[in-house]
Design an enzyme around this catalytic site. Structure first.
Site: not given
Length: 196
Positions: A79, A170, A172
């Site tokens: 990002c 994202h 994660e």
């Protein structure tokens, strides 16, 4: 053990640390430029790219980060991290680190309230990756050595160029660690290469 740093100036640091550990590598939060010498690969996390750039300058990280990438050590930008890696940003005269031959559109899928999830096919990673997009950029153009890895709504959202990997989403923020595993594999390959 392979050591992966997460630039700890701003953004989703803790989630990346968790993903690195689950994927079997050691995670180190990088707050001083000297720590870059201790790691084999680096994650530039999501966050706010303008703020991150200001902190990179404030803590004298700019040149060390560029050198880290140019010596062949892998960097994964997610990002805002993708925005930091790009050579060109639509509507901006200057890029940030300018390491990856891509042109990107910031907030390409809209503002915060237009955040969404999408199932992606990521070449070499997964054909059912659940991706979280938050004020996400997208890649508008790629250089001739850049491999596009994933698309959403016809727009490129993940790419690789040599030792650089980036995603507009994202990874994660989900429990799917396959993209992080892919990055760790890149780091392990580069360790062998740089040692030989």
């Amino acid at each position: 053990m392979t050591k992966i740093g997460v630039l700890g100036l701003q953004g989703a640091v803790r989630e990346h640390v968790q993903s690195i550990k689950v994927s079997g590598a050691e995670a180190i939060v990088i707050k001083k430029k000297e720590q870059l010498d201790e790691i084999d690969g680096l994650v530039l996390p999501g966050g706010e790219s303008t703020t991150m750039r200001r902190l990179i300058d404030q803590y004298d990280f700019f040149t060390p980060l560029q050198q880290f990438g140019k010596q062949g050590k892998p960097i994964f930008g997610t990002c805002a991290g993708l925005i930091l890696l790009a050579k060109e940003i639509v509507g901006q005269k200057q890029s940030h680190l300018g390491l990856m031959d891509i042109k990107i559109e910031r907030n390409g899928f809209g503002r915060q309230r237009e955040s969404f999830e999408a199932k992606l096919t990521i070449t070499g990673v997964a054909d059912d990756f659940e991706a979280v997009f938050i004020r996400a950029p997208y890649i508008e153009e790629v250089g001739k050595h850049v491999e596009t890895l994933a698309f959403n709504q016809g727009k490129c959202v993940a790419a690789r160029e040599g030792n650089y990997l980036c995603s507009a989403f994202h990874p994660e923020l989900t429990r799917d660690h396959r993209l992080m595993q892919y990055f760790i594999n890149m780091v392990e390959e580069s360790k062998k290469h740089l040692a030989s």
